[in-house]
Every structure is written in structure tokens, then in C-alpha cells.
Design an enzyme around this catalytic site. Structure first.
Site, PDB file in Angstrom:
ATOM      1  N   LYS A 118      78.249 -24.997  54.021  1.00 36.65           N
ATOM      2  CA  LYS A 118      77.066 -24.558  54.772  1.00 36.65           C
ATOM      3  C   LYS A 118      75.890 -24.263  53.854  1.00 36.65           C
ATOM      4  O   LYS A 118      74.744 -24.530  54.213  1.00 36.65           O
ATOM      5  CB  LYS A 118      77.385 -23.340  55.647  1.00 36.65           C
ATOM      6  CG  LYS A 118      78.316 -23.699  56.802  1.00 36.65           C
ATOM      7  CD  LYS A 118      78.202 -22.755  57.963  1.00 36.65           C
ATOM      8  CE  LYS A 118      79.003 -23.330  59.142  1.00 36.65           C
ATOM      9  NZ  LYS A 118      78.930 -22.523  60.340  1.00 36.65           N
ATOM     10  N   LYS A 201      84.285 -33.004  59.926  1.00 35.44           N
ATOM     11  CA  LYS A 201      84.781 -32.203  61.050  1.00 35.44           C
ATOM     12  C   LYS A 201      83.759 -32.172  62.193  1.00 35.44           C
ATOM     13  O   LYS A 201      82.563 -31.986  61.939  1.00 35.44           O
ATOM     14  CB  LYS A 201      85.035 -30.770  60.555  1.00 35.44           C
ATOM     15  CG  LYS A 201      85.715 -29.870  61.569  1.00 35.44           C
ATOM     16  CD  LYS A 201      85.685 -28.405  61.116  1.00 35.44           C
ATOM     17  CE  LYS A 201      84.341 -27.759  61.383  1.00 35.44           C
ATOM     18  NZ  LYS A 201      84.346 -26.532  62.187  1.00 35.44           N
ATOM     19  N   LYS A 204      79.823 -27.904  66.347  1.00 40.25           N
ATOM     20  CA  LYS A 204      78.866 -27.712  67.434  1.00 40.25           C
ATOM     21  C   LYS A 204      77.429 -27.641  66.943  1.00 40.25           C
ATOM     22  O   LYS A 204      76.503 -27.844  67.706  1.00 40.25           O
ATOM     23  CB  LYS A 204      79.237 -26.484  68.265  1.00 40.25           C
ATOM     24  CG  LYS A 204      79.113 -25.155  67.547  1.00 40.25           C
ATOM     25  CD  LYS A 204      79.288 -24.021  68.533  1.00 40.25           C
ATOM     26  CE  LYS A 204      80.553 -23.222  68.298  1.00 40.25           C
ATOM     27  NZ  LYS A 204      80.579 -22.502  67.007  1.00 40.25           N
TER      28      LYS A 204
HETATM   29  P1  ATP Z   1      79.492 -24.274  63.583  1.00 41.24           P
HETATM   30  O1  ATP Z   1      79.137 -25.729  63.669  1.00 41.24           O
HETATM   31  O2  ATP Z   1      78.453 -23.377  64.183  1.00 41.24           O
HETATM   32  O3  ATP Z   1      79.947 -23.827  62.232  1.00 41.24           O
HETATM   33  P2  ATP Z   1      82.070 -24.886  64.733  1.00 41.24           P
HETATM   34  O4  ATP Z   1      81.924 -25.914  65.790  1.00 41.24           O
HETATM   35  O5  ATP Z   1      82.648 -25.325  63.428  1.00 41.24           O
HETATM   36  O6  ATP Z   1      80.722 -24.078  64.535  1.00 41.24           O
HETATM   37  P3  ATP Z   1      83.334 -22.311  64.953  1.00 41.24           P
HETATM   38  O7  ATP Z   1      82.671 -21.304  65.805  1.00 41.24           O
HETATM   39  O8  ATP Z   1      83.130 -22.188  63.492  1.00 41.24           O
HETATM   40  O9  ATP Z   1      82.952 -23.774  65.405  1.00 41.24           O
HETATM   41  O10 ATP Z   1      84.878 -22.368  65.262  1.00 41.24           O
HETATM   42  C1  ATP Z   1      85.524 -21.732  66.329  1.00 41.24           C
HETATM   43  C2  ATP Z   1      86.961 -22.180  66.396  1.00 41.24           C
HETATM   44  O11 ATP Z   1      87.029 -23.574  66.683  1.00 41.24           O
HETATM   45  C3  ATP Z   1      87.729 -21.991  65.074  1.00 41.24           C
HETATM   46  O12 ATP Z   1      89.052 -21.621  65.381  1.00 41.24           O
HETATM   47  C4  ATP Z   1      87.693 -23.361  64.453  1.00 41.24           C
HETATM   48  O13 ATP Z   1      88.766 -23.580  63.570  1.00 41.24           O
HETATM   49  C5  ATP Z   1      87.807 -24.229  65.685  1.00 41.24           C
HETATM   50  N1  ATP Z   1      87.195 -25.537  65.442  1.00 41.24           N
HETATM   51  C6  ATP Z   1      85.892 -25.782  65.218  1.00 41.24           C
HETATM   52  N2  ATP Z   1      85.677 -27.089  65.053  1.00 41.24           N
HETATM   53  C7  ATP Z   1      86.895 -27.685  65.157  1.00 41.24           C
HETATM   54  C8  ATP Z   1      87.337 -29.037  65.057  1.00 41.24           C
HETATM   55  N3  ATP Z   1      86.486 -29.998  64.807  1.00 41.24           N
HETATM   56  N4  ATP Z   1      88.652 -29.289  65.206  1.00 41.24           N
HETATM   57  C9  ATP Z   1      89.528 -28.282  65.465  1.00 41.24           C
HETATM   58  N5  ATP Z   1      89.178 -26.999  65.552  1.00 41.24           N
HETATM   59  C10 ATP Z   1      87.870 -26.691  65.407  1.00 41.24           C
END
Ligand code: ATP
Ligand code: LTN
Length: 339
Positions: A118, A201, A204
Site C-alpha cells: 500500500k 489480489k 475493493k
Molecule cells: P482494500 O482494497 O481497501 O485494501 P480489500 O478488498 O483487500 O480492501 P479488506 O477490507 O482488506 O479488503 O479485507 C476484508 C476481508 O476480505 C479480509 O479477511 C481479507 O482477507 C478478505 N479478502 C479481501 N480480498 C480478498 C480476496 N481477493 N480473496 C480472498 N479474500 C479476500
């Protein structure tokens, strides 16, 4: 009425209201949350304090916080069984986070891959110190509730290790205070990749158009995103860890995580099929997942006062437990109790 779950082991997890929830969030986190809620005393939190480690628009943050909580319930979390709350509604999270920040070695924090990823996306001057201290706040979330188990996608495993190490450090210096939590990853879907770039990965907060399927995507749009997913020039449909074949592997993984079928059964079913068939079948199961979820979501968002009452009850229940743990940690560290 919130059920009494006193004797069950405890679960805590959270998602940041930093954008619209994706199918990655659902398959990596939410789906497991629902699966464990009858066997554990579950606390599911919307982690808004984590979201502000990168810049957020205030009105959007407020809206996304409610939307995320509603999405937990739409995904199947039953607020009569599990405790749903907003992290900033329970000030003990910030208070314990400060204590843990003071105990967290900089070397550990600098080794966190999420921080490295990040911070690499921002200019040095715009990175807030909160991004580096993010894991200490996450540790506070978990340790305040003496959580035994933390269901997350596998990108969070390093943060869980950090939490355990920090808890151990505190317990060693000041006496047994915190429970050491274990991580729980789903068997399939622990890391869903971007549809436009299957070596990154799915996230969002990634801006590109065909990267993520959002849980609130219009169904035909979700379908189109699957049909446009990056694949390769091979023909065979099988699970593979070859980075060149990551697109097909990702589609198969999404299919497996939704259907709970084994890899062997899935590969056999696609043995004489082409990539077009694979995409159509995956699009169907994705739409089959989103449709009921969206129906529940809009239904409960239209029910005036319902969500706020769930969050109020959640706050009260969470605060009771969190406050006790915070007081104990403060006492152990030598803080003078107010008279
Ligand atoms: P950001 O993009 O704002 O960092 P994010 O989409 O990575 O957000 P988080 O809020 O960081 O989402 O994650 C919330 C939960 O969703 C965590 O348990 C994380 O491991 C899971 N998660 C996020 N993205 C994935 C993915 N691509 N595959 C599986 N699990 C995910
Ligand atoms: N860091 C997590 C979100 C998160 C979390 C938690 C997950 C914050 N606090 C406590 C589990 C338990 C992420 O997914 N980025």
C-alpha cells in the site's frame, strides 16, 4: 434479544468500509463468517478506523460503513446470533491500539507486506503513520475480545502472526492478559485474484473497470466481467499454480469456493469443455450467489431503523467486553486507575 453464547469459543473478524465489497471479500471472509456463526460466539466489526489509514471522503465513509454492515447481514450473518458493530463505536479499540503501538517493534511493522504494497502506491509524503501502525490496531480488535479464531483471506495471515507475537510479548512482560488467536482461511477462495490481472489480489479499492466483481454489481454487469476475464492461449481447464495460467485457475477457484465441490470433480466436469463454457458456468454461479444477497440487502436497507438498532445493540455488547479487557491491560501496565 441477543443470544447468550458465553461458553462457546470466540470469533472476531472485520472488513474495511473502504469501497464496495467484492466477491473476494465474500469468498475469503464473509462466507466463512456465516458458516461458523452457530458454533462460535462471533463478533463481526466494520473496521472504519482501518479504512482511514488511506484517505476517505467523509460522506462516502459514512455511507460505506452502513452498507458494509448491511452486507454482513445480507450475506447471512444473523444479528440475533452474532454481534455486528462498528469499530469506532467502541473507543477501547483506539485505546488499546495506542498501547500496542508503543510495544510494536518498528522492524516487525516494516516487514508487513500489506504496508509495503500500500505504501508503494503512494508518494512518501502522503503516507500516514496509521498505515504503518495498522497491524497494531488490528491486534487490538482481536485481543480485546479474547478471540480464539479469526476467519480471513490469506492476505491477512501475516497480520495474525503479528497479533500473536505482540500478545505473547505483552503477556511475557506484564503477565497473562491476552488470548493467542488462530487464523482460519477458507479451503477454497482464500485469495481471489483480479479478473483483469489474475496475478494481483482482487481488491475493493482497485479502480480498474473489470478488476473486481462487486456484491452490488448489476447482475448483467457481473456476468460481463466474468466473460471478459483474462485467460490464456492454452485449452485445458485445470487447477494450476503456473502464473501464466492464473486466469483460468482463478475462475476455477471462484467456482470451487461457491460450489464447495472438489478440484477432481470440477476438472472432470470441464474435461471436454472450452474457456467459453467455463466462463458461462462461472458467471451463472456468481449470479446465483449475488441475486439472493442483493435482494436481502435492499430489503433491509429499506427497513427504517433496523440497521441502526442492530449496530446499537452490537456496540453495547462489544463495548462491555472490550472495556473489561482494556482495563485489565491498563492495570497490568501500571496506569493509575481513576478514583
Ligand atoms: P482494500 O482494497 O481497501 O485494501 P480489500 O478488498 O483487500 O480492501 P479488506 O477490507 O482488506 O479488503 O479485507 C476484508 C476481508 O476480505 C479480509 O479477511 C481479507 O482477507 C478478505 N479478502 C479481501 N480480498 C480478498 C480476496 N481477493 N480473496 C480472498 N479474500 C479476500
Ligand atoms: N486488516 C483486515 C481487516 C481487519 C481485521 C481485523 C480482520 C481489521 N481488523 C480483525 C480480522 C480481525 C483486512 O482485511 N485488511
Amino acid at each position: 434479544m441477543v443470544a447468550e453464547n458465553g461458553n462457546k469459543p470466540r470469533v472476531l473478524s472485520g472488513i474495511q468500509p473502504s469501497g464496495n465489497l467484492t466477491i473476494g471479500n465474500y469468498l475469503g471472509a464473509l462466507k466463512q463468517w456465516v458458516e461458523v456463526q452457530n458454533d462460535y460466539d462471533c463478533f463481526y466489526c466494520v473496521v472504519d478506523l482501518h479504512a482511514i489509514t488511506v484517505a476517505q471522503d467523509p460522506a462516502e465513509l459514512r455511507r460505506k460503513t452502513r452498507e458494509s454492515a448491511a452486507m454482513y447481514i445480507a450475506a447471512g450473518i444473523d444479528p440475533e446470533i452474532s454481534t455486528v458493530f462498528v469499530q469506532s463505536h467502541v473507543p477501547a479499540h483506539s485505546e488499546l491500539a495506542w498501547i500496542l503501538t508503543c510495544m510494536a517493534p518498528l522492524g516487525w511493522l516494516h516487514r508487513m507486506t500489506q504496508f509495503k504494497d500500500k505504501s508503494a502506491k503512494q508518494s512518501q509524503d502522503s503516507i500516514g503513520a496509521g498505515l504503518l501502525n495498522y497491524p497494531s490496531l488490528m491486534a487490538a480488535d482481536i485481543l480485546l475480545y479474547h478471540a480464539d479464531l479469526v476467519p480471513v483471506g490469506d492476505d491477512q495471515n501475516q497480520h495474525l502472526e503479528f497479533t500473536r507475537d505482540l500478545a505473547q510479548r505483552f503477556n511475557h512482560l506484564y503477565g497473562e492478559t491476552f488470548t493467542l488467536p488462530s487464523v482460519m482461511n477458507p479451503q477454497a477462495g482464500a485469495r481471489i485474484m483480479g479478473l483483469d490481472n489474475p496475478t494481483a489480489k482482487m481488491s475493493k479499492s482497485e479502480a480498474s473497470e473489470n478488476h473486481a466483481i462487486f456484491l452490488l454489481d448489476d447482475l448483467s454487469r457481473a456476468q460481463k466481467k466474468v466473460m471478459r476475464a483474462v485467460t490464456d492461449s492454452h485449452r485445458e481447464i485445470r487447477f494450476s499454480d503456473d502464473p501464466e495460467r492464473a486466469g483460468v485457475n482463478n475462475l476455477l477457484t471462484i467456482y470451487q469456493a461457491i460450489t464447495n465441490e472438489t478440484q477432481e470433480v470440477i476438472e472432470a466436469a470441464f474435461a471436454d469443455k472450452g474457456y467459453g463454457d467455463l466462463k458461462r458456468t462461472v458467471a451463472d454461479v456468481v449470479v446465483g450467489t449475488l441475486e439472493p444477497l442483493q435482494a436481502r440487502y435492499y430489503e433491509l436497507m429499506n427497513e427504517a431503523g433496523y440497521l441502526d438498532s442492530v449496530l446499537k445493540i452490537g456496540q453495547e455488547k462489544a463495548a462491555d467486553i472490550a472495556q473489561d479487557t482494556l482495563k485489565l491491560a491498563q492495570k497490568r501496565m501500571g496506569f493509575l486507575a481513576p478514583s
